[in-house]
Design a protein around this motif. Structure first.
Motif, PDB file in Angstrom:
ATOM      1  N   SER A 123       0.828  -1.202   0.000  1.00  0.00           N
ATOM      2  CA  SER A 123       0.000   0.000   0.000  1.00  0.00           C
ATOM      3  C   SER A 123       0.867   1.259   0.000  1.00  0.00           C
ATOM      4  CB  SER A 123      -0.926  -0.001   1.226  1.00  0.00           C
ATOM      5  OG  SER A 123      -1.812  -1.100   1.198  1.00  0.00           O
ATOM      6  N   VAL A 124       1.937   1.218   0.780  1.00  0.00           N
ATOM      7  CA  VAL A 124       2.853   2.359   0.815  1.00  0.00           C
ATOM      8  C   VAL A 124       3.515   2.558  -0.543  1.00  0.00           C
ATOM      9  CG1 VAL A 124       5.013   3.214   1.806  1.00  0.00           C
ATOM     10  CG2 VAL A 124       3.264   2.240   3.289  1.00  0.00           C
ATOM     11  N   TRP A 125       3.930   1.462  -1.178  1.00  0.00           N
ATOM     12  CA  TRP A 125       4.564   1.576  -2.487  1.00  0.00           C
ATOM     13  C   TRP A 125       3.593   2.094  -3.539  1.00  0.00           C
ATOM     14  CZ3 TRP A 125       9.314   2.306  -2.959  1.00  0.00           C
ATOM     15  CH2 TRP A 125      10.266   1.623  -2.199  1.00  0.00           C
ATOM     16  N   LEU A 126       2.319   1.744  -3.406  1.00  0.00           N
ATOM     17  CA  LEU A 126       1.310   2.303  -4.314  1.00  0.00           C
ATOM     18  C   LEU A 126       1.271   3.817  -4.205  1.00  0.00           C
ATOM     19  CD1 LEU A 126      -1.793  -0.058  -4.129  1.00  0.00           C
ATOM     20  CD2 LEU A 126      -0.677   0.748  -6.213  1.00  0.00           C
ATOM     21  N   GLY A 127       1.263   4.318  -2.972  1.00  0.00           N
ATOM     22  CA  GLY A 127       1.257   5.760  -2.775  1.00  0.00           C
ATOM     23  C   GLY A 127       2.513   6.423  -3.289  1.00  0.00           C
ATOM     24  N   VAL A 128       3.665   5.791  -3.040  1.00  0.00           N
ATOM     25  CA  VAL A 128       4.940   6.368  -3.475  1.00  0.00           C
ATOM     26  C   VAL A 128       5.029   6.413  -5.000  1.00  0.00           C
ATOM     27  CG1 VAL A 128       7.438   6.006  -3.506  1.00  0.00           C
ATOM     28  CG2 VAL A 128       6.167   5.730  -1.373  1.00  0.00           C
ATOM     29  N   THR A 129       4.622   5.336  -5.668  1.00  0.00           N
ATOM     30  CA  THR A 129       4.712   5.309  -7.132  1.00  0.00           C
ATOM     31  C   THR A 129       3.778   6.329  -7.777  1.00  0.00           C
ATOM     32  OG1 THR A 129       3.100   3.496  -7.160  1.00  0.00           O
ATOM     33  CG2 THR A 129       5.429   2.907  -7.249  1.00  0.00           C
ATOM     34  N   ARG A 130       2.593   6.509  -7.208  1.00  0.00           N
ATOM     35  CA  ARG A 130       1.678   7.518  -7.755  1.00  0.00           C
ATOM     36  C   ARG A 130       2.202   8.929  -7.520  1.00  0.00           C
ATOM     37  NH1 ARG A 130      -0.680   6.389 -11.923  1.00  0.00           N
ATOM     38  NH2 ARG A 130       1.103   4.998 -11.928  1.00  0.00           N
ATOM     39  N   CYS A 131       2.821   9.162  -6.371  1.00  0.00           N
ATOM     40  CA  CYS A 131       3.448  10.468  -6.119  1.00  0.00           C
ATOM     41  C   CYS A 131       4.573  10.720  -7.112  1.00  0.00           C
ATOM     42  CB  CYS A 131       3.986  10.538  -4.690  1.00  0.00           C
ATOM     43  SG  CYS A 131       2.733  10.863  -3.443  1.00  0.00           S
ATOM     44  N   ALA A 132       5.350   9.670  -7.378  1.00  0.00           N
ATOM     45  CA  ALA A 132       6.433   9.808  -8.352  1.00  0.00           C
ATOM     46  C   ALA A 132       5.883  10.070  -9.741  1.00  0.00           C
ATOM     47  CB  ALA A 132       7.295   8.547  -8.350  1.00  0.00           C
ATOM     48  N   CYS A 133       4.756   9.446 -10.063  1.00  0.00           N
ATOM     49  CA  CYS A 133       4.127   9.659 -11.364  1.00  0.00           C
ATOM     50  C   CYS A 133       3.694  11.109 -11.536  1.00  0.00           C
ATOM     51  CB  CYS A 133       2.927   8.733 -11.518  1.00  0.00           C
ATOM     52  SG  CYS A 133       2.018   8.930 -13.057  1.00  0.00           S
ATOM     53  N   VAL A 134       3.191  11.710 -10.457  1.00  0.00           N
ATOM     54  CA  VAL A 134       2.761  13.104 -10.520  1.00  0.00           C
ATOM     55  C   VAL A 134       3.949  14.045 -10.517  1.00  0.00           C
ATOM     56  CG1 VAL A 134       1.503  14.905  -9.272  1.00  0.00           C
ATOM     57  CG2 VAL A 134       0.543  12.614  -9.451  1.00  0.00           C
ATOM     58  N   ALA A 135       4.978  13.726  -9.705  1.00  0.00           N
ATOM     59  CA  ALA A 135       6.114  14.628  -9.552  1.00  0.00           C
ATOM     60  C   ALA A 135       7.058  14.583 -10.747  1.00  0.00           C
ATOM     61  CB  ALA A 135       6.882  14.276  -8.278  1.00  0.00           C
ATOM     62  N   MET A 136       7.256  13.407 -11.320  1.00  0.00           N
ATOM     63  CA  MET A 136       8.182  13.274 -12.461  1.00  0.00           C
ATOM     64  C   MET A 136       7.572  12.358 -13.511  1.00  0.00           C
ATOM     65  SD  MET A 136      11.134  10.892 -10.728  1.00  0.00           S
ATOM     66  CE  MET A 136      10.737   9.290 -10.032  1.00  0.00           C
ATOM     67  N   PRO A 137       6.547  12.816 -14.200  1.00  0.00           N
ATOM     68  CA  PRO A 137       5.841  11.954 -15.165  1.00  0.00           C
ATOM     69  C   PRO A 137       6.719  11.461 -16.306  1.00  0.00           C
ATOM     70  CG  PRO A 137       5.179  14.245 -15.411  1.00  0.00           C
ATOM     71  CD  PRO A 137       5.985  14.180 -14.159  1.00  0.00           C
ATOM     72  N   LEU A 138       7.694  12.255 -16.738  1.00  0.00           N
ATOM     73  CA  LEU A 138       8.544  11.864 -17.860  1.00  0.00           C
ATOM     74  C   LEU A 138       9.513  10.763 -17.478  1.00  0.00           C
ATOM     75  CD1 LEU A 138       9.338  15.357 -19.441  1.00  0.00           C
ATOM     76  CD2 LEU A 138       7.577  13.703 -20.116  1.00  0.00           C
ATOM     77  N   GLN A 139      10.011  10.789 -16.241  1.00  0.00           N
ATOM     78  CA  GLN A 139      10.976   9.786 -15.796  1.00  0.00           C
ATOM     79  C   GLN A 139      10.310   8.582 -15.140  1.00  0.00           C
ATOM     80  OE1 GLN A 139      11.003  12.964 -14.872  1.00  0.00           O
ATOM     81  NE2 GLN A 139      12.875  13.920 -15.654  1.00  0.00           N
ATOM     82  N   PHE A 140       9.006   8.648 -14.944  1.00  0.00           N
ATOM     83  CA  PHE A 140       8.314   7.621 -14.174  1.00  0.00           C
ATOM     84  C   PHE A 140       8.460   6.232 -14.797  1.00  0.00           C
ATOM     85  CE2 PHE A 140       4.407   5.141 -13.424  1.00  0.00           C
ATOM     86  CZ  PHE A 140       4.504   5.006 -12.053  1.00  0.00           C
ATOM     87  N   LYS A 141       8.207   6.120 -16.101  1.00  0.00           N
ATOM     88  CA  LYS A 141       8.235   4.816 -16.756  1.00  0.00           C
ATOM     89  C   LYS A 141       9.627   4.190 -16.742  1.00  0.00           C
ATOM     90  CE  LYS A 141       4.266   5.480 -19.806  1.00  0.00           C
ATOM     91  NZ  LYS A 141       3.784   5.472 -21.208  1.00  0.00           N
ATOM     92  N   SER A 142      10.656   5.040 -16.809  1.00  0.00           N
ATOM     93  CA  SER A 142      12.012   4.503 -16.815  1.00  0.00           C
ATOM     94  C   SER A 142      12.489   4.108 -15.420  1.00  0.00           C
ATOM     95  CB  SER A 142      12.981   5.539 -17.410  1.00  0.00           C
ATOM     96  OG  SER A 142      12.983   6.731 -16.640  1.00  0.00           O
ATOM     97  N   VAL A 143      11.914   4.712 -14.387  1.00  0.00           N
ATOM     98  CA  VAL A 143      12.324   4.404 -13.011  1.00  0.00           C
ATOM     99  C   VAL A 143      11.561   3.202 -12.480  1.00  0.00           C
ATOM    100  CG1 VAL A 143      12.387   5.247 -10.634  1.00  0.00           C
ATOM    101  CG2 VAL A 143      13.024   6.774 -12.521  1.00  0.00           C
ATOM    102  N   PHE A 144      10.226   3.223 -12.573  1.00  0.00           N
ATOM    103  CA  PHE A 144       9.383   2.149 -12.049  1.00  0.00           C
ATOM    104  C   PHE A 144       8.964   1.232 -13.194  1.00  0.00           C
ATOM    105  CE2 PHE A 144       8.906   5.577  -8.975  1.00  0.00           C
ATOM    106  CZ  PHE A 144       9.146   4.918  -7.785  1.00  0.00           C
TER     107      PHE A 144
END
Length: 352
Positions: A123-144
């Motif tokens: 559940s925590v990782w779900l929140g973290v990944t969505r925050c990362a998606c909002v904060a860095m949408p361009l780098q999100f796919k390459s990181v996660f």
């Protein structure tokens, strides 16, 4: 049965607290709801697993949601013997048990809690990944990436198991002989209970719990603010525009309608996690502050301990069962696939 006398005497000790006022409401209201919650949780999580598998595990969010459903199902399965034993102890305390009654309560309790920890990490990782998606949408796919998410899930499971190893070494199966019948029966014996419990309280019930709780609150707060901000911008942009916008056209914050639905679902899952963890957080903090707040005590603290235990267990059951409503309302693929599955069970109408 061979151990009726021993079982009955233990049962009397376990149910003596029922006559206290602060415990009566929990025993008579919350505990009877456990069987229905268990059955619903099994159906809901099995449904989630089937739907996510049919959708296809092609992105990190689906991987996490599928893993969360599997973990919740494992938790409910392993916790069922404990729940059934509690119900029998309270509502049928003189039932002739074939083994010592504490076996049903304690033997699989900590493995079940380990699965619950695993669900908390997911559940925590779900929140973290969505925050990362909002904060860095361009780098999100390459990181996660999908591969990294799978490794993250496996690492989270191993971490949950390793953190609970000390307390899982406490309970062991042993044998006792009933002095009245001279017949042996199985029971649960404790080794280094006090020391291992203190380690578990400091490490899992407080440190890790507080870290997860704080991270989830931060993620839910950030995502809620982004949703509010994107919603205001979308409304102003829509009112000023003369052309109709499609549901997939992103707003000025880079959030499409689909993105907003996914984030809303994560916010709701995170909010359910926060509300279900709050009673357990208070329960664990009180136990750390006062060593009298324990099941082994004989005064009023023991009754308060049982009350908080029942409330916390009820909240954990809700946390492991109600996510299906979130997925159905905020995941279009999930809703479509579930509707398709249900339609297959409907009998076709026959014309006369």
């Amino acid at each position: 049965m061979a151990n009726n006398a021993a079982s009955n005497s233990t049962a009397v000790v376990y149910i003596s607290y029922l006559y206290l006022t602060e415990f009566t409401w929990a025993a008579n209201i919350l505990i009877p709801s456990w069987p229905a919650m268990t059955l619903f949780g099994f159906v809901a999580n099995i449904t989630n697993i089937l739907v996510f598998l049919r959708i296809g595990v092609n992105d990190n969010v689906t991987i996490l949601l599928l893993s969360l459903s599997i973990s919740d199902l494992m938790y409910l399965t392993l916790m069922t013997p404990t729940v059934c034993s509690y119900i029998m102890l309270i509502f049928a305390p003189y039932w002739p048990w074939p083994t010592h009654i504490v076996i049903g309560i304690e033997l699989l309790y900590w493995p079940a809690i380990t699965c619950y920890d695993f669900s908390a990490f997911l559940s925590v990782w779900l929140g973290v990944t969505r925050c990362a998606c909002v904060a860095m949408p361009l780098q999100f796919k390459s990181v996660f990436t999908k591969g990294r998410t799978v490794k993250l899930v496996l690492a989270s499971f191993l971490l949950a198991v390793c953190l609970r190893i000390p307390i899982m070494t406490v309970n062991r199966l042993g044998w006792r002989t009933d002095p009245n019948t001279n017949i042996s029966y199985a029971y649960v014996e404790n080794h280094n209970r006090r020391a291992m419990t203190q380690i578990n309280d400091i490490l899992n019930r407080n440190s890790i719990l507080y870290i997860n709780f704080i991270i989830m609150i931060a993620c839910v707060s950030i995502l809620s603010f982004k949703l509010y901000q994107a919603s205001r911008i979308r409304k102003s942009y829509t009112s000023a525009s003369t052309t109709q916008q499609t549901s997939e056209k992103p707003d000025r914050q880079g959030l499409s309608a689909k993105d907003m639905h996914v984030i809303r679902s994560v916010v709701l899952v995170g909010s359910i996690f926060i509300m279900s963890q709050a009673p357990f957080l208070l329960f664990s903090t009180a136990r750390l502050i006062s060593d009298k707040f324990d099941i082994l005590q004989t005064d009023r603290n023991r009754y308060l301990f049982f009350t908080f235990s029942i409330v916390s267990l009820t909240c954990s059951y809700l946390n492991a069962s109600v996510n299906i409503f979130v997925y159905y309302n905020y995941n279009s693929k999930y809703k479509s696939e579930l509707s398709s599955m249900l339609n297959k069970f409907k009998k076709p109408r026959t014309e006369i």
